[in-house]
Design a protein around this motif. Structure first.
Motif, PDB file in Angstrom:
ATOM      1  N   UNK A  80       0.830  -1.205   0.000  1.00 21.01           N
ATOM      2  CA  UNK A  80       0.000   0.000   0.000  1.00 21.01           C
ATOM      3  C   UNK A  80       0.865   1.256   0.000  1.00 21.01           C
ATOM      4  N   UNK A  81       1.971   1.221   0.728  1.00 21.69           N
ATOM      5  CA  UNK A  81       2.906   2.355   0.698  1.00 21.69           C
ATOM      6  C   UNK A  81       3.430   2.554  -0.719  1.00 21.69           C
ATOM      7  N   UNK A  82       3.758   1.452  -1.391  1.00 20.29           N
ATOM      8  CA  UNK A  82       4.223   1.532  -2.770  1.00 20.29           C
ATOM      9  C   UNK A  82       3.122   2.067  -3.683  1.00 20.29           C
ATOM     10  N   UNK A  83       1.892   1.612  -3.478  1.00 21.28           N
ATOM     11  CA  UNK A  83       0.750   2.083  -4.269  1.00 21.28           C
ATOM     12  C   UNK A  83       0.604   3.601  -4.175  1.00 21.28           C
ATOM     13  N   UNK A  84       0.864   4.141  -2.987  1.00 18.13           N
ATOM     14  CA  UNK A  84       0.731   5.578  -2.756  1.00 18.13           C
ATOM     15  C   UNK A  84       1.988   6.352  -3.113  1.00 18.13           C
ATOM     16  N   UNK A  85       3.067   5.627  -3.451  1.00 15.60           N
ATOM     17  CA  UNK A  85       4.391   6.248  -3.535  1.00 15.60           C
ATOM     18  C   UNK A  85       4.655   7.011  -2.234  1.00 15.60           C
ATOM     19  N   UNK A  86       4.383   6.307  -1.121  1.00 15.78           N
ATOM     20  CA  UNK A  86       4.493   6.929   0.196  1.00 15.78           C
ATOM     21  C   UNK A  86       5.788   6.604   0.910  1.00 15.78           C
ATOM     22  N   UNK A  87       6.886   6.532   0.162  1.00 18.60           N
ATOM     23  CA  UNK A  87       8.159   6.111   0.745  1.00 18.60           C
ATOM     24  C   UNK A  87       8.745   7.119   1.717  1.00 18.60           C
ATOM     25  N   UNK A  88       8.206   8.327   1.714  1.00 18.50           N
ATOM     26  CA  UNK A  88       8.665   9.329   2.683  1.00 18.50           C
ATOM     27  C   UNK A  88       7.872   9.256   3.990  1.00 18.50           C
ATOM     28  N   UNK A  89       7.049   8.233   4.123  1.00 18.68           N
ATOM     29  CA  UNK A  89       6.182   8.098   5.294  1.00 18.68           C
ATOM     30  C   UNK A  89       6.972   7.846   6.574  1.00 18.68           C
ATOM     31  N   UNK A  90       6.419   8.346   7.660  1.00 14.32           N
ATOM     32  CA  UNK A  90       7.009   8.105   8.982  1.00 14.32           C
ATOM     33  C   UNK A  90       6.863   6.655   9.420  1.00 14.32           C
ATOM     34  N   UNK A  91       6.103   5.853   8.687  1.00 17.40           N
ATOM     35  CA  UNK A  91       5.926   4.442   9.025  1.00 17.40           C
ATOM     36  C   UNK A  91       7.162   3.607   8.693  1.00 17.40           C
ATOM     37  N   UNK A  92       8.003   4.097   7.790  1.00 19.60           N
ATOM     38  CA  UNK A  92       9.086   3.278   7.239  1.00 19.60           C
ATOM     39  C   UNK A  92      10.218   2.945   8.207  1.00 19.60           C
ATOM     40  N   UNK A  93      10.740   3.892   8.996  1.00 12.37           N
ATOM     41  CA  UNK A  93      11.877   3.534   9.862  1.00 12.37           C
ATOM     42  C   UNK A  93      11.569   2.375  10.806  1.00 12.37           C
ATOM     43  N   UNK A 148      12.370   0.836  -3.925  1.00 18.46           N
ATOM     44  CA  UNK A 148      12.164   2.075  -3.166  1.00 18.46           C
ATOM     45  C   UNK A 148      13.408   2.965  -3.158  1.00 18.46           C
ATOM     46  N   UNK A 149      13.282   4.192  -2.663  1.00 15.72           N
ATOM     47  CA  UNK A 149      14.440   5.072  -2.499  1.00 15.72           C
ATOM     48  C   UNK A 149      15.444   4.568  -1.456  1.00 15.72           C
ATOM     49  N   UNK A 154      20.063   0.146   1.909  1.00 17.05           N
ATOM     50  CA  UNK A 154      19.704  -1.197   2.350  1.00 17.05           C
ATOM     51  C   UNK A 154      20.667  -2.243   1.798  1.00 17.05           C
ATOM     52  N   UNK A 155      21.166  -2.037   0.594  1.00 16.68           N
ATOM     53  CA  UNK A 155      22.095  -2.998   0.014  1.00 16.68           C
ATOM     54  C   UNK A 155      23.406  -3.092   0.813  1.00 16.68           C
ATOM     55  N   UNK A 156      23.654  -2.133   1.676  1.00 17.54           N
ATOM     56  CA  UNK A 156      24.850  -2.154   2.517  1.00 17.54           C
ATOM     57  C   UNK A 156      24.607  -2.870   3.850  1.00 17.54           C
ATOM     58  N   UNK A 157      23.351  -3.255   4.098  1.00 19.53           N
ATOM     59  CA  UNK A 157      22.986  -3.876   5.373  1.00 19.53           C
ATOM     60  C   UNK A 157      23.114  -5.395   5.288  1.00 19.53           C
TER      61      UNK A 157
END
Length: 298
Positions: A80-93, A148-149, A154-157
């Motif tokens: 749903x975040x992807x559907x909204x392009x909501x990658x700047x959301x506070x939900x992500x961290x 995602x952005x 993430x590839x370094x994790x």
């Protein structure tokens, strides 16, 4: 009234159903997609499903009534975040922290945890023990994060890389077993960090998608089957190349005919409860409207 509704009738009837009967999240999705609504309001409606550990529960995936965080429920949130392009959301961290903690020592995320058993759930979510890695939902979760952005950091994790390694090893075991596995394959491969390696697996995916019985061609087939528009909900879908224009049009016409008198669409599997059925109907009604619009039917 004719069997085939025009686009404005379809969406007007769906609007009535959504505002009368759908959960807040899907009302906000409808407003965003069809009424110039706010992306932020969709994210705000998604937020109560997130737990303190960063994962998502509370029947966001309606067949899983468990309030605790679940991998597949978190996958739905990420979709749903992807559907909204909501990658700047506070939900992500917090969501990323949850996935890091959930990652198993050898890589992979579990399909579900045993916490699901304590609450109403569809029989396919019954879970015998914890700690079993599964391609579903690991492939799609990692694929969406690669899209995602957050891709480069993430590839370094290490935890992220162990999940990628698990996915590659899962693909080595053979072609997808069903529609849901196929979705894991396609989302991951579309965003995989090694395009040359992904190209080798696309051959297996293509062979599977082209096999008889994988994509249900009969628009009137009943039961829990995945049809042409499930595999190709938009013309940009990867599986669209495996269906014909005539098949797509036939399924689009049947999809419009399946709209119920209340304006919503039915589900094709047994619901856990009355509430679960209604929640699913709101969710799939939005999805069907998006498909009809993508093919120029609205």
């Amino acid at each position: 009234m004719s069997n085939r509704l025009n686009g404005s009738e379809t969406i007007d009837r769906a609007r009535s159903f959504i505002y009368n009967s759908a959960r807040l999240l899907d009302r906000m999705r409808f407003a965003y997609h069809f009424e110039h609504g706010s992306k932020q309001k969709v994210i705000q409606a998604l937020k109560p499903y997130q737990n303190e550990d960063g994962g998502f529960g509370h029947a966001l995936e309606p067949d899983m009534r468990c309030p605790d965080s679940q991998p597949v429920t978190t996958e739905m949130a990420l979709s749903l975040i992807d559907e909204m392009d909501g990658w700047d959301s506070e939900l992500l961290p917090l969501l990323l922290s949850y996935l890091q903690e959930l990652t198993l020592p050898g890589g992979g995320l579990p399909r579900a945890t045993t916490a699901v058993n304590r609450y109403g759930h569809a029989p396919w979510w019954e879970t015998q023990r914890d700690g079993i890695p599964s391609l579903n939902p690991t492939g799609k979760i990692i694929g969406l994060l690669l899209k995602s952005p957050f891709r480069k950091p993430l590839l370094k994790k290490e935890w992220f890389q162990t999940n990628i390694s698990f996915i590659w090893s899962s693909l080595e075991k053979g072609p997808p077993g069903d529609y849901h596995d196929g979705e894991q394959w396609s989302v991951f491969l579309a965003n995989a960090p090694d395009a040359d390696r992904a190209a080798r697996y696309y051959g297996l995916l293509d062979e599977w998608l082209g096999s008889p019985g994988v994509i249900e061609r009969d628009p009137l087939a009943e039961g829990y089957v995945q049809k042409v528009l499930d595999y190709a909900p938009t013309p940009a879908s990867y599986a669209h190349r495996f269906v014909t224009t005539d098949e797509v049009n036939l399924h689009l016409e049947e999809l419009q005919r399946q709209q119920q008198p209340d304006g919503g669409w039915p589900i094709s599997w047994p619901a856990v409860s009355t509430a679960a059925e209604q929640e699913w109907r709101g969710y799939v009604t939005i999805n069907h409207l998006l498909t009809l619009r993508a093919y120029g039917r609205l």
